[in-house]
Design an enzyme around this catalytic site. Sequence first.
Site, PDB file in Angstrom:
ATOM      1  N   ASN A 100       0.821  -1.307  -0.077  1.00 51.58           N
ATOM      2  CA  ASN A 100      -0.152   0.147  -0.074  1.00 51.58           C
ATOM      3  C   ASN A 100       1.057   1.138   0.050  1.00 51.58           C
ATOM      4  OD1 ASN A 100       0.838  -0.409   2.689  1.00 51.58           O
ATOM      5  ND2 ASN A 100      -1.029  -0.005   3.453  1.00 51.58           N
ATOM      6  N   ARG A 108      10.874   3.425   5.577  1.00 52.92           N
ATOM      7  CA  ARG A 108      10.615   3.602   7.267  1.00 52.92           C
ATOM      8  C   ARG A 108      11.513   2.586   7.892  1.00 52.92           C
ATOM      9  NH1 ARG A 108       4.797   5.108   8.976  1.00 52.92           N
ATOM     10  NH2 ARG A 108       4.331   3.171   8.925  1.00 52.92           N
ATOM     11  N   PRO A 124       9.931  -7.271  -0.367  1.00 48.18           N
ATOM     12  CA  PRO A 124       8.856  -6.326  -0.955  1.00 48.18           C
ATOM     13  C   PRO A 124       7.441  -7.236  -1.217  1.00 48.18           C
ATOM     14  CG  PRO A 124      10.217  -6.543  -2.609  1.00 48.18           C
ATOM     15  CD  PRO A 124      10.874  -7.356  -1.601  1.00 48.18           C
ATOM     16  N   GLU A 126       4.815  -8.812  -3.411  1.00 46.95           N
ATOM     17  CA  GLU A 126       4.656  -9.422  -4.806  1.00 46.95           C
ATOM     18  C   GLU A 126       3.934  -8.112  -5.799  1.00 46.95           C
ATOM     19  OE1 GLU A 126       3.618 -11.078  -1.977  1.00 46.95           O
ATOM     20  OE2 GLU A 126       1.586 -11.014  -2.288  1.00 46.95           O
ATOM     21  N   GLY A 179       2.027  -5.798   7.610  1.00 47.75           N
ATOM     22  CA  GLY A 179       1.159  -6.587   6.835  1.00 47.75           C
ATOM     23  C   GLY A 179      -0.065  -6.924   7.693  1.00 47.75           C
ATOM     24  N   SER A 180      -0.902  -7.925   7.161  1.00 49.00           N
ATOM     25  CA  SER A 180      -1.952  -8.307   8.035  1.00 49.00           C
ATOM     26  C   SER A 180      -1.790  -9.094   9.220  1.00 49.00           C
ATOM     27  CB  SER A 180      -2.635  -9.419   7.134  1.00 49.00           C
ATOM     28  OG  SER A 180      -1.917 -10.485   6.824  1.00 49.00           O
ATOM     29  N   GLY A 184       1.377 -11.672  10.153  1.00 49.34           N
ATOM     30  CA  GLY A 184       2.189 -11.392  11.298  1.00 49.34           C
ATOM     31  C   GLY A 184       2.237 -12.407  12.403  1.00 49.34           C
ATOM     32  N   CYS A 235      -3.262   1.355   6.704  1.00 59.30           N
ATOM     33  CA  CYS A 235      -3.831   0.566   7.985  1.00 59.30           C
ATOM     34  C   CYS A 235      -4.221   1.678   8.910  1.00 59.30           C
ATOM     35  CB  CYS A 235      -2.352   0.011   8.271  1.00 59.30           C
ATOM     36  SG  CYS A 235      -0.979   1.085   8.391  1.00 59.30           S
TER      37      CYS A 235
HETATM   38  P1  ADP Z   1      -1.917  -8.045   1.970  1.00 61.24           P
HETATM   39  O1  ADP Z   1      -3.116  -8.747   2.350  1.00 61.24           O
HETATM   40  O2  ADP Z   1      -1.934  -6.569   2.325  1.00 61.24           O
HETATM   41  O3  ADP Z   1      -0.981  -8.200   0.920  1.00 61.24           O
HETATM   42  P2  ADP Z   1      -0.052  -9.815   3.727  1.00 61.24           P
HETATM   43  O4  ADP Z   1      -0.028  -9.763   5.073  1.00 61.24           O
HETATM   44  O5  ADP Z   1      -0.983 -10.933   3.024  1.00 61.24           O
HETATM   45  O6  ADP Z   1      -0.900  -8.405   3.535  1.00 61.24           O
HETATM   46  O7  ADP Z   1       1.130  -9.421   2.670  1.00 61.24           O
HETATM   47  C1  ADP Z   1       1.976  -8.637   3.539  1.00 61.24           C
HETATM   48  C2  ADP Z   1       3.407  -8.828   2.988  1.00 61.24           C
HETATM   49  O8  ADP Z   1       3.713 -10.152   3.482  1.00 61.24           O
HETATM   50  C3  ADP Z   1       3.693  -9.215   1.503  1.00 61.24           C
HETATM   51  O9  ADP Z   1       5.128  -8.889   1.319  1.00 61.24           O
HETATM   52  C4  ADP Z   1       3.376 -10.638   1.456  1.00 61.24           C
HETATM   53  O10 ADP Z   1       4.146 -11.375   0.203  1.00 61.24           O
HETATM   54  C5  ADP Z   1       4.011 -11.222   2.777  1.00 61.24           C
HETATM   55  N1  ADP Z   1       3.604 -12.424   3.087  1.00 61.24           N
HETATM   56  C6  ADP Z   1       2.344 -13.210   2.883  1.00 61.24           C
HETATM   57  N2  ADP Z   1       2.119 -14.137   3.257  1.00 61.24           N
HETATM   58  C7  ADP Z   1       3.399 -14.432   3.900  1.00 61.24           C
HETATM   59  C8  ADP Z   1       4.132 -15.649   4.521  1.00 61.24           C
HETATM   60  N3  ADP Z   1       3.234 -16.667   5.023  1.00 61.24           N
HETATM   61  N4  ADP Z   1       5.233 -15.549   5.136  1.00 61.24           N
HETATM   62  C9  ADP Z   1       5.893 -14.420   4.823  1.00 61.24           C
HETATM   63  N5  ADP Z   1       5.431 -13.438   4.318  1.00 61.24           N
HETATM   64  C10 ADP Z   1       4.389 -13.502   3.756  1.00 61.24           C
END
Ligand code: ADP
Length: 431
Positions: A100, A108, A124, A126, A179-180, A184, A235
Site C-alpha cells: 500500500n 521507514r 517486498p 509481490e 502487513g495483515s 504477522g 492501515c
Molecule cells: P496484504 O493482504 O495486504 O498483501 P499480507 O500480510 O498478506 O497483506 O502481505 C504483506 C507481506 O507479507 C507481503 O510482502 C506478502 O508477500 C508477505 N507474506 C504473505 N504471506 C506470507 C507468509 N506466509 N510468510 C511471509 N511473508 C508473507
Amino acid sequence: MRNCRCSSSVRILGRSDLLKKAYQLVMKNKEKLARIITLENGKPYRESLGEVAFGSSYIEWYAEECRRVQGTVISSPSQSKRMMTIKQPIGVCALITPWNFPLTMVTRKACAALSVGCTVVLKPSEETPLTALTLAELFREAGLPEGVFNVVTCDRDGAADIGGTLCESPLVSLLSFTGSSAVGKILLNQASGTVKRCHMELGGNAPFIVMSSADLDDAVKGALDAKFRNTGQTCICPNRFLVQEDVHDEFVKRLNIAMEKQLVTGDGFADGTTQGPLINAKAVDKVDDYVKDAVSKGAKLVRGGTRSSFGTKFYPSTVLTGVTLDMRCMHEEIFGPIIAIYRFKTEEEAIRIANATSYGLAGYAYTTDSKQQWRMAEALDFGIVGLNEGLVSTAESPHGGFKESGIGREGGIGIGLDDFLEVKYVCIGGL
Ligand code: ADP
C-alpha cells in the site's frame, strides 16, 4: 557470520552522508518513482508523488537521527568498578513489506536499520517489487556498499517459503513486518524458534468519532483526508465512523456533498483522479462483501455500493448509515473506500465501542470541547490518536499500535531506532 552482520565499518558520518545522498537521489528521481508506484499500486500519480516525498522523509530523518544514538555512563556503587552502556547494531535485519506504501514501508524500516549499521534483506510485496528494486538501484548509486541492502522478490506462492527461511535463519537477528495480522502471527510463531527480535505493524480497526461539539466541516475534511488516501487502503484509515446522534444527519449530508465534489474515481494517470483502483480483484470482492453483509442486516446505502462500471478493480466511494455492531464492517479491516456510520448517544458509549476491538493502531476524534479532547486522547486505546486531524503520519512521530496491531514503533525521536540496536552493558573492574 555474526561478524559480517553489520556495516559499522562505514562509520556514523559515512552512513549519514550515504543516506543523505540517497535522499537526494530519490528526490531527483521522484517522477520516475511516482510513475512506477502508480503503475504497480494504482494510486493517483499526484498521490504517488506525495508518497515519494513521505517515503524519502524517512531517509533524511534517519540520516540525521543516527547521529544522536548515545550510550550511558552509570553511577557505580563500587569504588573499583566503572559501568557504562554502549549501543551496537543488532545485525542482519529481515524486512517484509506490503504494497500500500511500496516506497515508504521500505524506507521507514530499511533506513532505520542502515543508519545504525545493520544490513538488510528485504522481501517486498509481490504486488510492488519494482518500486523496491528501483530504490535498491538508487541506494547503489548513492554508494551503499555491495551486500548491505539486499532485495529478494517472489510471487505470492513463494512468500511463505522466503518468510520461513528468514524467520528460521540464525543469521537474521531481527524481523520487521508490516502487513495483515494473520501473516504477522504466523511470522511471530516462526521467529520464536531463534528468539528473534520482532517488530510488527499489523492491521487496524480505527474509529473516527464525531462528537456533538465538533466543527462539522473540519470533521468532513478529516474524514476525507484519512479515509480516502490510497482509496481507503492504509492501515490507519478510519474503519468505523461513530457519530453522535444530534449531529449525525448534518454530518452525513455534508460528507455526501464533499464526496460528490471532491472524489473522482479513475485512471491514476488521468488529470483530476483522486481514487484509483483497489490493489486487485480479490480486494474488490472483499469490499463488496462487506457492503452486502451490512445491507442485508439493515444498513442504508447513501451512495456507491455497486461495483464500478470503470473496471473490475474499481469500487466506488461508498457511504452506509444505520450500521450496527453485528455487521462485519465494524469488526474487520475494510481496506477500501467505504464509510460505515454508527449513530451513538453518549461519550462513554463512543469510547466503549471504539475500544471494543483487538486492534489498537489509530483512532480519530472530533470535538471542540477542550476537556473532552483530553478525556478522549487519554481514553482511546490506540497507538496513534488524531484529535481534530485526519492526517497524522510524519517521520518525526512514532508510528505503531497497541494490542494485536503490533509491537514497536517506527519513526519518531530515538524510539524508531531502538529496535535495530542492542544495548551492551560494559563493566570495567580492578580500578
Ligand atoms: P496484504 O493482504 O495486504 O498483501 P499480507 O500480510 O498478506 O497483506 O502481505 C504483506 C507481506 O507479507 C507481503 O510482502 C506478502 O508477500 C508477505 N507474506 C504473505 N504471506 C506470507 C507468509 N506466509 N510468510 C511471509 N511473508 C508473507
